[in-house]
Design a protein around this motif. Structure first.
Motif, PDB file in Angstrom:
ATOM      1  N   ALA A  36      38.952  40.868  38.850  1.00 52.13           N
ATOM      2  CA  ALA A  36      38.358  40.759  40.189  1.00 52.13           C
ATOM      3  C   ALA A  36      36.967  41.399  40.220  1.00 52.13           C
ATOM      4  N   ALA A  37      36.807  42.521  39.534  1.00 53.33           N
ATOM      5  CA  ALA A  37      35.510  43.199  39.499  1.00 53.33           C
ATOM      6  C   ALA A  37      34.473  42.335  38.788  1.00 53.33           C
ATOM      7  N   PHE A  38      34.875  41.680  37.703  1.00 43.95           N
ATOM      8  CA  PHE A  38      33.951  40.777  37.014  1.00 43.95           C
ATOM      9  C   PHE A  38      33.521  39.640  37.933  1.00 43.95           C
ATOM     10  N   GLU A  39      34.456  39.090  38.691  1.00 39.96           N
ATOM     11  CA  GLU A  39      34.124  38.001  39.613  1.00 39.96           C
ATOM     12  C   GLU A  39      33.141  38.466  40.687  1.00 39.96           C
ATOM     13  N   LYS A  40      33.395  39.646  41.264  1.00 33.51           N
ATOM     14  CA  LYS A  40      32.494  40.184  42.297  1.00 33.51           C
ATOM     15  C   LYS A  40      31.104  40.455  41.742  1.00 33.51           C
ATOM     16  N   ALA A  41      31.049  40.890  40.487  1.00 31.94           N
ATOM     17  CA  ALA A  41      29.765  41.208  39.870  1.00 31.94           C
ATOM     18  C   ALA A  41      29.047  39.956  39.369  1.00 31.94           C
ATOM     19  N   GLY A  42      29.747  38.826  39.384  1.00 34.01           N
ATOM     20  CA  GLY A  42      29.133  37.585  38.943  1.00 34.01           C
ATOM     21  C   GLY A  42      29.060  37.420  37.440  1.00 34.01           C
ATOM     22  N   VAL A  43      29.902  38.136  36.711  1.00 35.90           N
ATOM     23  CA  VAL A  43      29.940  38.002  35.255  1.00 35.90           C
ATOM     24  C   VAL A  43      30.976  36.927  34.934  1.00 35.90           C
ATOM     25  N   GLU A  44      30.498  35.740  34.615  1.00 42.89           N
ATOM     26  CA  GLU A  44      31.385  34.590  34.408  1.00 42.89           C
ATOM     27  C   GLU A  44      31.705  34.348  32.941  1.00 42.89           C
ATOM     28  N   SER A  45      30.742  34.547  32.072  1.00 36.93           N
ATOM     29  CA  SER A  45      30.899  34.232  30.655  1.00 36.93           C
ATOM     30  C   SER A  45      31.887  35.184  29.977  1.00 36.93           C
ATOM     31  N   GLN A  46      32.813  34.604  29.230  1.00 37.90           N
ATOM     32  CA  GLN A  46      33.781  35.431  28.505  1.00 37.90           C
ATOM     33  C   GLN A  46      33.090  36.293  27.455  1.00 37.90           C
ATOM     34  N   SER A  47      32.036  35.772  26.853  1.00 37.82           N
ATOM     35  CA  SER A  47      31.327  36.565  25.839  1.00 37.82           C
ATOM     36  C   SER A  47      30.609  37.749  26.488  1.00 37.82           C
ATOM     37  N   ASP A  48      30.078  37.559  27.708  1.00 43.13           N
ATOM     38  CA  ASP A  48      29.443  38.672  28.420  1.00 43.13           C
ATOM     39  C   ASP A  48      30.472  39.723  28.815  1.00 43.13           C
ATOM     40  N   ILE A  79      31.320  48.070  35.509  1.00 45.19           N
ATOM     41  CA  ILE A  79      31.158  46.821  36.247  1.00 45.19           C
ATOM     42  C   ILE A  79      30.597  47.108  37.635  1.00 45.19           C
ATOM     43  N   GLU A  80      31.075  48.163  38.275  1.00 43.62           N
ATOM     44  CA  GLU A  80      30.548  48.557  39.594  1.00 43.62           C
ATOM     45  C   GLU A  80      29.057  48.846  39.501  1.00 43.62           C
ATOM     46  N   GLY A  81      28.623  49.437  38.411  1.00 40.88           N
ATOM     47  CA  GLY A  81      27.210  49.729  38.211  1.00 40.88           C
ATOM     48  C   GLY A  81      26.369  48.462  38.157  1.00 40.88           C
ATOM     49  N   LEU A  82      26.960  47.366  37.709  1.00 40.87           N
ATOM     50  CA  LEU A  82      26.249  46.087  37.676  1.00 40.87           C
ATOM     51  C   LEU A  82      26.038  45.546  39.078  1.00 40.87           C
ATOM     52  N   ARG A  83      27.016  45.754  39.938  1.00 39.06           N
ATOM     53  CA  ARG A  83      26.964  45.195  41.288  1.00 39.06           C
ATOM     54  C   ARG A  83      26.039  45.962  42.205  1.00 39.06           C
TER      55      ARG A  83
END
Length: 106
Positions: A36-48, A79-83
């Motif tokens: 869920a955190a990845f989705e909120k942060a907009g990180v879609e790519s599995q490699s990322d 991940i929160e730091g990305l958002r």
């Protein structure tokens, strides 16, 4: 003589036992939190996602299920730091302070 030295303090050799705690595996709830955190942060790519996780835990993993429970919190913090990037500071530390000082209240 070696036997006498080791028995000087009457310390027994530690015996291997199953009482040694291994790190707990990640919980299903933690896996969902990370996704869920990845989705909120907009990180879609599995490699990322994989690169971010491996940069936090400093080891390779093939899936989220290989993580340990204690690692989940550190990953979520990254991940929160990305958002929420910090606003660029302009001016001095005095100008960028967040709270009023006694001088401001005068």
């Amino acid at each position: 003589m070696h036997d006498e030295a080791s028995s000087l303090f009457e310390i027994d050799e530690p015996s291997p036992s199953s009482d040694v705690l291994a790190p707990l595996p990640i919980k299903p709830e933690q896996v969902q939190e990370i996704r869920a955190a990845f989705e909120k942060a907009g990180v879609e790519s599995q490699s990322d996602r994989k690169a971010l996780i491996e940069s936090v835990i400093i080891r390779e993993v093939a899936s989220l299920r290989e993580l340990r429970a204690v690692e989940a919190r550190r990953i979520l913090q990254r991940i929160e730091g990305l958002r929420s990037p910090k606003a660029a500071s302009t001016g001095s530390a005095w100008d960028n302070r967040e709270e009023d000082t006694w001088i401001d209240k005068l």
